[in-house]
Write a protein that holds these residues in place. Structure first.
Motif, short mmCIF file in Angstrom:
data_model
loop_
_atom_site.label_atom_id
_atom_site.label_comp_id
_atom_site.label_asym_id
_atom_site.label_seq_id
_atom_site.Cartn_x
_atom_site.Cartn_y
_atom_site.Cartn_z
N PHE A 286 0.83 -1.20 0.00
CA PHE A 286 0.00 0.00 0.00
C PHE A 286 0.88 1.26 0.00
O PHE A 286 0.64 2.20 -0.75
CB PHE A 286 -0.92 -0.03 1.22
CG PHE A 286 -1.90 1.11 1.29
CD1 PHE A 286 -2.84 1.29 0.29
CD2 PHE A 286 -1.90 1.99 2.36
CE1 PHE A 286 -3.75 2.32 0.35
CE2 PHE A 286 -2.80 3.02 2.42
CZ PHE A 286 -3.73 3.19 1.41
N TYR B 250 2.48 1.68 -3.38
CA TYR B 250 1.49 2.17 -4.34
C TYR B 250 1.29 3.68 -4.19
O TYR B 250 1.23 4.41 -5.18
CB TYR B 250 0.16 1.45 -4.16
CG TYR B 250 -0.93 2.02 -5.02
CD1 TYR B 250 -1.00 1.71 -6.38
CD2 TYR B 250 -1.86 2.91 -4.50
CE1 TYR B 250 -1.99 2.25 -7.18
CE2 TYR B 250 -2.84 3.45 -5.30
CZ TYR B 250 -2.91 3.12 -6.63
OH TYR B 250 -3.87 3.67 -7.43
N LEU B 251 1.17 4.14 -2.95
CA LEU B 251 0.97 5.57 -2.73
C LEU B 251 2.15 6.38 -3.23
O LEU B 251 1.98 7.45 -3.83
CB LEU B 251 0.74 5.85 -1.25
CG LEU B 251 -0.60 5.38 -0.69
CD1 LEU B 251 -0.67 5.65 0.80
CD2 LEU B 251 -1.75 6.04 -1.40
N SER C 91 1.92 6.45 -6.99
CA SER C 91 0.76 7.23 -7.45
C SER C 91 1.01 8.72 -7.38
O SER C 91 0.64 9.47 -8.28
CB SER C 91 -0.47 6.92 -6.61
OG SER C 91 -0.78 5.57 -6.66
N ARG D 208 -9.67 -2.98 2.94
CA ARG D 208 -9.80 -2.94 1.48
C ARG D 208 -10.60 -1.73 1.03
O ARG D 208 -10.27 -1.08 0.04
CB ARG D 208 -10.47 -4.21 0.96
CG ARG D 208 -9.47 -5.25 0.56
CD ARG D 208 -10.14 -6.42 -0.08
NE ARG D 208 -10.03 -7.41 0.93
CZ ARG D 208 -10.94 -8.13 1.57
NH1 ARG D 208 -12.03 -8.11 1.28
NH2 ARG D 208 -10.75 -8.94 2.51
N PHE E 124 -8.40 1.24 1.27
CA PHE E 124 -7.44 1.19 0.18
C PHE E 124 -8.08 1.61 -1.13
O PHE E 124 -7.53 2.42 -1.89
CB PHE E 124 -6.87 -0.23 0.07
CG PHE E 124 -5.90 -0.42 -1.05
CD1 PHE E 124 -4.61 0.07 -0.96
CD2 PHE E 124 -6.28 -1.10 -2.20
CE1 PHE E 124 -3.71 -0.11 -1.99
CE2 PHE E 124 -5.38 -1.28 -3.23
CZ PHE E 124 -4.10 -0.78 -3.13
N GLN E 125 -9.28 1.11 -1.40
CA GLN E 125 -9.99 1.47 -2.65
C GLN E 125 -10.37 2.94 -2.66
O GLN E 125 -10.32 3.58 -3.71
CB GLN E 125 -11.23 0.59 -2.81
CG GLN E 125 -10.90 -0.82 -3.16
CD GLN E 125 -12.14 -1.72 -3.15
OE1 GLN E 125 -13.22 -1.30 -2.74
NE2 GLN E 125 -11.96 -2.95 -3.59
N VAL F 212 -8.69 5.41 -1.23
CA VAL F 212 -7.46 6.16 -1.52
C VAL F 212 -7.09 6.00 -3.00
O VAL F 212 -6.70 6.98 -3.66
CB VAL F 212 -6.31 5.70 -0.59
CG1 VAL F 212 -4.98 6.30 -1.04
CG2 VAL F 212 -6.61 6.09 0.83
N CYS F 213 -7.24 4.80 -3.53
CA CYS F 213 -6.94 4.56 -4.94
C CYS F 213 -7.87 5.37 -5.85
O CYS F 213 -7.44 5.91 -6.86
CB CYS F 213 -7.05 3.08 -5.28
SG CYS F 213 -5.78 2.08 -4.54
N SER F 214 -9.14 5.44 -5.50
CA SER F 214 -10.08 6.18 -6.34
C SER F 214 -9.81 7.68 -6.30
O SER F 214 -10.04 8.38 -7.28
CB SER F 214 -11.52 5.89 -5.91
OG SER F 214 -11.79 6.46 -4.64
N SER G 174 -6.89 9.00 -6.03
CA SER G 174 -5.65 9.31 -6.75
C SER G 174 -5.94 9.19 -8.24
O SER G 174 -5.31 9.67 -9.08
CB SER G 174 -4.54 8.37 -6.34
OG SER G 174 -4.80 7.07 -6.79
#
Length: 150
Positions: free
Chosen positions: A11, A14-15, A18, A140, A143-144, A146-148, A150
């Motif tokens: 994680f 990934y950050l 990103s 999860r 995590f999703q 934060v991913c959305s 970015s």
């Protein structure tokens, strides 16, 4: 390296990718007054040993000892053992999710106590697996989110 440590490491990588940051070389200092702890205690009723009870709690990391002492005074330290404890983003939300989940499974939920019916297949291992699943699901979702963003 455990799966939780592996997830945290992936994680973090990934950050950094990103947001185009360089690798983190600083040692992070967490503020223990901000972090919350969520836990589940298994209770044994001395008068009725076949009764299956679990106590759900959450508190700030700095207040864990005080909270557990208060619970132990109320129910007796010999009658309790901890089966789950993790740091969480929001202890209130996870506590509500856990109580709602077990209420849907037809367990008795009153306040912070969860009780299984007499002939139910629930035991400490099954409760711990389901709480761990809910905890992983919350991680999860975070995590999703934060991913959305970015």
């Amino acid at each position: 390296m455990t799966s939780e440590d592996n997830f945290a490491h992936e994680f973090e990588r990934y950050l950094y990718r990103s947001f185009h940051f360089g690798p983190n070389t600083k040692i992070r200092q967490y503020d223990p007054s901000i972090m919350e702890i969520f836990g589940v205690l298994s209770l044994t009723d001395v008068r009725q040993p076949d009764r299956k009870l679990w106590y759900v709690y959450y508190c700030k990391q700095t207040e864990v000892d005080e909270t557990l002492d208060r619970i132990f005074k109320k129910y007796g330290k010999k009658n309790m053992r901890e089966i789950f404890r993790k740091p969480v983003f929001s202890g209130v939300d996870l506590c509500d999710k856990v109580k709602d989940h077990f209420a849907e499974k037809k367990l008795y939920v009153k306040g912070k106590l969860i009780e299984a019916p007499r002939n139910s297949p629930y035991n400490d291992d099954k409760i711990m697996r389901q709480v761990t699943g809910l905890y992983d699901e919350e991680q999860r979702l975070l995590f999703q989110y934060v991913c959305s963003k970015s």
